[in-house]
Design an enzyme around this catalytic site. Structure first.
Site, PDB file in Angstrom:
ATOM      1  N   GLY A  12      43.230  41.362  84.909  1.00 39.79           N
ATOM      2  CA  GLY A  12      43.612  42.661  85.331  1.00 39.79           C
ATOM      3  C   GLY A  12      44.976  42.855  86.230  1.00 39.79           C
ATOM      4  N   GLY A 110      42.870  35.974  88.664  1.00 39.42           N
ATOM      5  CA  GLY A 110      41.636  35.914  89.415  1.00 39.42           C
ATOM      6  C   GLY A 110      40.726  34.761  88.922  1.00 39.42           C
ATOM      7  N   GLY A 112      38.570  34.304  86.445  1.00 34.60           N
ATOM      8  CA  GLY A 112      38.720  33.982  85.205  1.00 34.60           C
ATOM      9  C   GLY A 112      40.036  33.183  84.740  1.00 34.60           C
ATOM     10  N   THR A 113      41.302  33.681  85.264  1.00 28.89           N
ATOM     11  CA  THR A 113      42.532  32.891  85.046  1.00 28.89           C
ATOM     12  C   THR A 113      42.355  31.375  85.592  1.00 28.89           C
ATOM     13  OG1 THR A 113      43.533  34.885  85.124  1.00 28.89           O
ATOM     14  CG2 THR A 113      44.812  32.999  85.323  1.00 28.89           C
ATOM     15  N   THR A 133      43.553  39.315  92.811  1.00 27.67           N
ATOM     16  CA  THR A 133      42.709  40.308  92.231  1.00 27.67           C
ATOM     17  C   THR A 133      42.380  41.383  93.506  1.00 27.67           C
ATOM     18  OG1 THR A 133      40.352  40.890  91.729  1.00 27.67           O
ATOM     19  CG2 THR A 133      40.748  38.520  92.884  1.00 27.67           C
ATOM     20  N   ILE A 134      42.048  42.498  92.967  1.00 25.67           N
ATOM     21  CA  ILE A 134      41.974  43.540  94.119  1.00 25.67           C
ATOM     22  C   ILE A 134      40.401  43.219  94.791  1.00 25.67           C
ATOM     23  CG2 ILE A 134      43.296  45.447  93.085  1.00 25.67           C
ATOM     24  CD1 ILE A 134      40.727  46.729  91.915  1.00 25.67           C
ATOM     25  N   ASP A 135      39.532  42.348  93.748  1.00 24.53           N
ATOM     26  CA  ASP A 135      38.233  42.286  94.079  1.00 24.53           C
ATOM     27  C   ASP A 135      38.031  41.372  95.176  1.00 24.53           C
ATOM     28  OD1 ASP A 135      37.803  43.682  91.942  1.00 24.53           O
ATOM     29  OD2 ASP A 135      37.338  42.123  90.649  1.00 24.53           O
ATOM     30  N   MET A 177      35.855  49.879  92.945  1.00 25.32           N
ATOM     31  CA  MET A 177      35.793  48.783  92.007  1.00 25.32           C
ATOM     32  C   MET A 177      35.476  47.624  92.826  1.00 25.32           C
ATOM     33  SD  MET A 177      39.236  48.739  89.428  1.00 25.32           S
ATOM     34  CE  MET A 177      38.782  49.461  87.720  1.00 25.32           C
ATOM     35  N   HIS A 179      34.173  44.523  90.864  1.00 21.97           N
ATOM     36  CA  HIS A 179      33.383  43.810  89.860  1.00 21.97           C
ATOM     37  C   HIS A 179      32.097  43.466  90.437  1.00 21.97           C
ATOM     38  CE1 HIS A 179      32.961  40.275  86.639  1.00 21.97           C
ATOM     39  NE2 HIS A 179      32.921  41.508  86.246  1.00 21.97           N
TER      40      HIS A 179
HETATM   41  O1  F6P Z   1      38.983  42.378  88.533  1.00 19.33           O
HETATM   42  C1  F6P Z   1      39.586  43.505  88.835  1.00 19.33           C
HETATM   43  C2  F6P Z   1      39.167  44.917  88.251  1.00 19.33           C
HETATM   44  O2  F6P Z   1      39.812  45.992  88.319  1.00 19.33           O
HETATM   45  C3  F6P Z   1      37.594  44.897  88.668  1.00 19.33           C
HETATM   46  O3  F6P Z   1      37.337  45.740  89.807  1.00 19.33           O
HETATM   47  C4  F6P Z   1      36.960  45.810  87.523  1.00 19.33           C
HETATM   48  O4  F6P Z   1      35.691  45.520  87.546  1.00 19.33           O
HETATM   49  C5  F6P Z   1      37.709  45.219  86.055  1.00 19.33           C
HETATM   50  O5  F6P Z   1      39.115  44.632  86.910  1.00 19.33           O
HETATM   51  C6  F6P Z   1      38.122  46.379  85.364  1.00 19.33           C
HETATM   52  O6  F6P Z   1      38.693  45.837  84.355  1.00 19.33           O
HETATM   53  P1  F6P Z   1      39.541  46.557  82.950  1.00 19.33           P
HETATM   54  O7  F6P Z   1      40.703  46.849  83.819  1.00 19.33           O
HETATM   55  O8  F6P Z   1      39.664  45.647  81.973  1.00 19.33           O
HETATM   56  O9  F6P Z   1      38.644  47.887  82.720  1.00 19.33           O
END
Ligand code: F6P
Length: 378
Positions: A12, A110, A112-113, A133-135, A177, A179
């Site tokens: 993301g 993040g 996954g990467t 990542t914003i998470d 958000m 995750h």
């Molecule tokens: O990992 C960043 C994030 O914004 C999470 O907070 C959220 O669950 C996910 O990506 C949303 O993913 P996408 O933009 O693929 O819908």
């Protein structure tokens, strides 16, 4: 002539990615006389060999831009959609790395990467990563860039929701958000003074939440803000999901396990972050009108905060120094006041959740915030 570097952004998008690209690029070019190309749309662009030259000119004026000038995708090297089928494209990626005479590939992303980058490192590529990542859930780093910007946006939203909730004597549930991690909801909830904060790390009891809202109401505060992480779970959902997880672990045949996994996905979809249900149920339980606001991708958009620009620039220039030193197979992380290197194998396969008793949780409780589990001060 110095080294030849490839760079990509994956997962993301996050505010601060362009600041990081700029920092890596400028330091590589100007300090080390390296050449740098950017692959478009994450690992997909590397597989399709789509790249652009990054120069002082293309890197200029991007510090304040949101998103990523390179584009991004969630594609994995070993699981890419090709003609409607999932295929392992690792060999093509390795070939393109060599065709471009790369000395190093920098991957910004993040959790996954980090995993995908480690996969390529194990296939012999020289890799360095940065955590974004914003998470804020990447293991082995105190912070990820993007988190501070998203935090600021979520806090501004909570501030604005306060005045309307107050005027209408309503409950406003705000979905944030993050995750599977609660950092963003907890940080925004504490900073915005939410009355209830619900995070995935602490399964909640809806009756406890309703009672805390009623208590406020009895004391003359007829509005409440409930900040809930998108990954939060009720205690009931948590119990059901865990029961199926245990059954999966003890299942003795493949068929049974795959059926249970299907059941798990259905339960996950039913219970995780079910904010529509939460808002309606709180209305029933408290008799107060309630509304739901889902902040969604607003939290990822726009210009990075000063703190994210600074963090991305520090990690980016440190990355250039480590490319020069040949310190491959590492993520450039932030620990306390320092930028440090962490071996990728220590990062992958982990998620950084809010640990029990974390200071942010304690502070929330000590100012009277309900965390949905009925506990007071720890
Ligand atoms: O990992 C960043 C994030 O914004 C999470 O907070 C959220 O669950 C996910 O990506 C949303 O993913 P996408 O933009 O693929 O819908």
């Amino acid at each position: 002539m110095g080294k030849f570097i490839g760079l990509l952004t994956s997962g993301g998008d996050t505010p601060g990615l362009n600041a990081a690209i700029r920092a890596i690029g400028k330091a590589c070019i100007n300090k080390y006389d390296m050449q740098i190309i950017g692959f478009q749309d994450g690992f997909r662009g590397l597989m399709e060999n789509r790249s652009v030259q990054l120069t002082n000119q293309t890197l200029s004026g991007i510090l304040t831009l949101g998103g990523t000038i390179l584009g991004t995708s969630r594609e994995k090297p070993y699981k890419m959609m090709i003609g409607g089928k999932q295929m392992d494209m690792t060999d093509v990626i390795v070939e393109n790395y060599h065709k471009n005479h790369l000395d190093c590939l920098v991957c910004l992303g993040g959790g996954g990467t980090q995993k995908n980058a480690y996969h390529l490192a194990r296939h012999g590529l020289n890799i360095i990563t940065l955590p974004k990542t914003i998470d804020n859930d990447v293991a082995m780093t105190d912070f990820t860039f993007g988190f501070d910007t998203a935090l600021g946006i979520a806090v501004e939203a909570i501030d604005r929701l306060h005045s309307t909730a107050h005027s209408h004597h309503r409950i406003i549930v705000v979905e944030i958000m993050g995750h599977r991690a609660g950092w963003l909801a907890l940080g925004a909830g504490v900073s915005g003074g939410a009355d209830v904060i619900l995070v995935p790390e602490i399964p909640y009891d809806i009756n406890v939440v309703a009672e805390s809202i009623m208590k406020r109401s009895r004391s003359g505060k007829s509005f409440s803000i409930v900040a809930i992480a998108e990954g939060a779970l009720s205690q009931e959902g948590y119990k059901k999901i865990n029961e199926v997880k245990e059954q999966i672990n003890s299942a003795d045949n493949k068929k049974g396990r795959s059926q249970l996994k299907k059941q798990l996905r259905a339960l996950d979809a039913e219970y995780t972050g079910n904010t529509v249900f939460l808002a309606k149920e709180l209305e029933k339980l408290t008799g107060l009108e309630s509304r739901l606001t889902i902040l969604g991708h607003l939290q990822r958009g726009g210009s990075p905060s000063a703190a994210d620009r600074l963090l991305a620039t520090r990690l980016g220039t440190c990355c250039a120094d480590n490319i020069n030193a040949g310190n491959y197979g590492n993520m450039v992380a932030i620990k306390g006041n320092d930028t440090v290197l962490v071996p990728l194998e220590e990062v992958v396969g982990k998620i950084k959740l809010i640990p029990p008793g974390h200071e942010w949780l304690r502070s929330a409780k000590e100012v009277g915030t309900c965390l949905g589990d009925g506990s007071k001060y720890s």
